[in-house]
Design an enzyme around this catalytic site. Structure first.
Site, PDB file in Angstrom:
ATOM      1  N   GLU B  60       0.807  -1.222   0.000  1.00 46.72           N
ATOM      2  CA  GLU B  60       0.000   0.000   0.000  1.00 46.72           C
ATOM      3  C   GLU B  60       0.838   1.269   0.000  1.00 46.72           C
ATOM      4  OE1 GLU B  60      -0.814  -2.657   1.911  1.00 46.72           O
ATOM      5  OE2 GLU B  60      -2.756  -3.218   1.059  1.00 46.72           O
ATOM      6  N   HIS B 129     -11.601  -5.148   8.683  1.00 42.85           N
ATOM      7  CA  HIS B 129     -12.017  -5.000   7.283  1.00 42.85           C
ATOM      8  C   HIS B 129     -13.420  -4.422   7.165  1.00 42.85           C
ATOM      9  CE1 HIS B 129      -8.673  -7.820   6.843  1.00 42.85           C
ATOM     10  NE2 HIS B 129      -8.649  -7.571   5.555  1.00 42.85           N
TER      11      HIS B 129
END
Lengths: 345, 326
Positions: B60, B129
């Site tokens: 990321e 998540h």
């Protein structure tokens, strides 16, 4: 499992084979020596002046001096052409001057004045000149490594043969995003030279106390990125290695790692008395390997210049620095309205 | 006019902008050949090819760093961070790099990029998540923050975000991907910083975002039908810039304010809106502003427990009804 192009075993000897063969530095011509001498001396004198002005309270905040490391940026800059990019971390004044940025604008940014490159809003660690190909000046250790990878992405996307020089230190080399970037750059064959300026101390922690693998040229081995160690105190060695690395990138071969073996004479920042090393260590390197003194001795030995001529160069450099200091001392403070500019459009 | 899912609207919005501008590139994890883990980017790789639609390593920081470097040199990257929770993995770029580049460079380096990310709960993915983290980005000067609730807004706001010269964090709600809506044919371009009154009303203002918008609308219908309360529903759409005028005007008409947030309670975006209304329209209010939020807890994976903690239609109805004393 995919087979790497250059297969390496885990042994250090095999790993070493991934490092490219070292280039023997070619001698500089008189003009090259003089240019290197002037460019390095400007950085040295500028930084000395910045240190003085910091001591006088004219510069506040952070101020990381580049004294001792001048050959790295000076030699690398000799390998660039128009459209290439340079990006670095917070020890950045030398990189800016090497890129041709105006000493007045840099010094005025250190004093936080209106005429500084960022109107006083950036400070020592955050200055840019897109015109000169300099993309900062970044304060977060290692962040510039992925940004530089992105600058190289544009070169590849636009099919230019431009290259991005991405500088970082031996300390930043232990940050995680560096390795995310190495992987991405090699995977996508991005034209980026990663230049690790190993000045032997990650802030105040010696390399052998902060790094398990102290040969930073090998940090790209598991990504198949070639790397080599370079005598970063010899501007000729820097230029020779830099030319090879830059050409590698221009030819579309992907990234390249250069570990510059260098040394910072001053503390990490102005607030660091550098008690983690001895005065003798600094004096020894300064006495035996100083990058500017090396060029000076060659110029004299070859009888290319006289002591008098060198003195004239010194005086000229001092004039530039004094003029910058004068400007940075008397330029007005930024207008308060600048608090609200260049945030969002 | 065609009916389109929120999911397909994402691909259409990206395709619209990539067709218009060759400098738009799209990168992220599994976005190209796999079409995205939420299948929101299916077909883009086939349409625009591997140079412009790129699968990345699971990295990321490198994704956002590379996107910013590309943006600084003139490209218009759209980067996907698969789950918005992962913003924490690359927060340096969101918090320290994107939003400061224009400021620290005297306007020389701009950061015209979009980070798309799957936000919010409802999929039973658990505490790492499922979060709604738009408030993490709202608090940073130098970012724009958008969260559409309908397919047409996905396309229009995404187009506006891509064309915007500033970094925009674009929150797509995972539980909205399968929802459908009418979408006009042709190019759609909206404006950032504009809220939408989706249901006019005179008794109370309900401000909602993303998944909370359809819940607020359903609650308003029930309030009207069963309790005679006529609530106005405002879809904020854009937290930065924030359309304070639409919010203040609405409160000026209804005299009551409710916010419906998926954020955990402390420092959710509704707190900021309540603060603005208290500052600027206190005397328009006939009662205390009320925030309807997720409690300040991590989100559970269990479906029964997850449903208990997110604001529901029923909770909105009951809260508004009780507050209005009917």
């Amino acid at each position: 499992m995919a087979v790497a192009k250059k297969t390496q075993a885990a042994s250090p000897a095999a790993a070493r084979s991934a490092s490219a063969d070292k280039v023997k530095p070619a001698d500089f011509s008189k003009e090259q020596e003089l240019q290197a001498y002037r460019d390095m001396l400007l950085i040295r004198r500028f930084e000395e002046k910045a240190g003085q002005m910091y001591g006088m309270g004219l510069i506040g905040g952070f101020c990381h001096l580049y004294i001792g490391q001048e050959a790295v940026v000076t030699g690398m800059q000799m390998t660039l052409k128009k459209g290439d990019q340079v990006i670095t971390g917070y020890r950045d004044h030398g990189h800016m001057l090497a890129c041709g940025m105006d000493a007045k604008g840099v010094m005025a940014e250190l004093t936080g004045r209106r005429g500084g490159y960022s109107k006083g809003k950036g400070g020592s660690m955050h200055m840019f000149s897109v015109e000169k190909g300099f993309f900062g000046g970044h304060g977060i250790v290692g962040a510039q490594v992925s940004l530089g990878t992105g600058l190289a992405f544009t070169n590849k996307y636009r099919k230019t043969d431009n290259v991005c020089l991405t500088y970082f230190g031996d300390g930043a080399a232990n940050q995680g995003q560096v390795y995310e970037s190495f992987n991405m750059a090699e995977l996508w064959k991005l034209p980026v030279v990663y230049i690790i300026e190993n000045n032997r101390y990650a802030m105040g922690t010696a390399v052998h106390r902060s790094s398990a693998q102290q040969d930073f040229s090998r940090r790209g081995i598991s990504f198949n990125i070639p790397g080599e160690q370079v005598d970063g105190m010899d501007v000729r060695a820097v230029k020779a290695a830099g030319e090879k690395a830059v050409q590698w990138c221009r030819d579309g071969n992907g990234p390249y790692i250069l570990e510059m073996m260098t040394y910072r004479y001053r503390g990490h920042s102005m607030s660091d008395p550098a008690k983690y090393r001895t005065r003798e260590e600094v004096e020894k390197i300064r006495g035996e390997q100083d990058p500017i003194e090396q060029v000076r001795q060659r110029l004299l030995k070859n009888k290319w210049v006289s002591e008098d001529e060198l003195k004239k160069i010194d005086a000229k450099v001092r004039d530039v620095v004094n003029e910058a200091a004068e400007f940075a001392t008397h330029d007005p403070e930024p207008d308060p309205s600048e608090l609200w500019t260049d945030i969002l459009r | 006019m065609a009916e389109l899912t929120y999911r397909d609207a994402v691909a259409r919005g990206i395709a619209q902008e990539m067709t218009r501008d060759p400098d738009v590139v799209f990168l992220g994890e599994d976005v190209a050949k796999a079409g995205g883990v939420f299948k929101a980017t299916v077909g883009l790789y086939e349409q625009f090819g591997p140079l412009r639609v790129r699968d990345t390593p699971i990295s990321e920081q490198a994704i956002l760093g590379a996107a910013m470097g590309a943006a600084m040199t003139g490209l218009k990257p759209i980067a996907e961070i698969m789950f918005s929770d992962f913003i924490a993995v690359c927060f340096d770029y969101i918090a320290n790099e994107f939003p400061k580049s224009r400021y620290m460079s005297n306007g020389q380096t701009k950061c015209p990029l979009v980070v798309r990310t799957g936000n919010g709960a409802g999929s039973r993915f658990g505490a790492q998540h499922s979060q709604s983290v738009e408030n993490w980005c709202m608090m940073i000067p130098g970012l724009k923050v958008v969260a559409p609730s309908s397919p047409v807004d996905v396309i229009g706001l995404l187009a506006a975000a891509v064309r915007d010269p500033d970094p925009v964090i674009f929150f797509e709600h995972k539980s909205l991907y399968a929802t459908k809506g009418e979408v006009p044919d042709g190019e759609i371009v909206d404006r950032l910083g504009t809220a939408k009154i989706l249901r006019p009303g005179k008794d109370a203002t309900i401000i909602a975002l993303a998944l909370m918008v359809p819940r607020a609308l359903e609650a308003a219908d029930i309030l009207h039908r069963e309790h005679g309360i006529d609530a106005e529903v405002v879809d904020v759409r854009s937290l930065v810039p924030l359309d304070t005028q639409t919010i203040l005007n609405s409160v000026g008409r209804t005299h009551r304010l409710f916010t419906v947030e998926e954020n955990p309670r402390l420092c959710g975006w509704g707190a900021e809106i309540v603060s603005i209304v208290a500052d600027e329209a206190f005397y328009d209010l006939d009662g205390p502003p009320v925030r309807i939020t997720t409690p300040h807890i991590p989100l559970p994976a269990n479906d029964f427990l997850e449903d208990m903690v997110l604001p529901t239609v029923n909770r909105i109805v009951e809260t508004v009804k009780r507050s209005l004393g009917s």
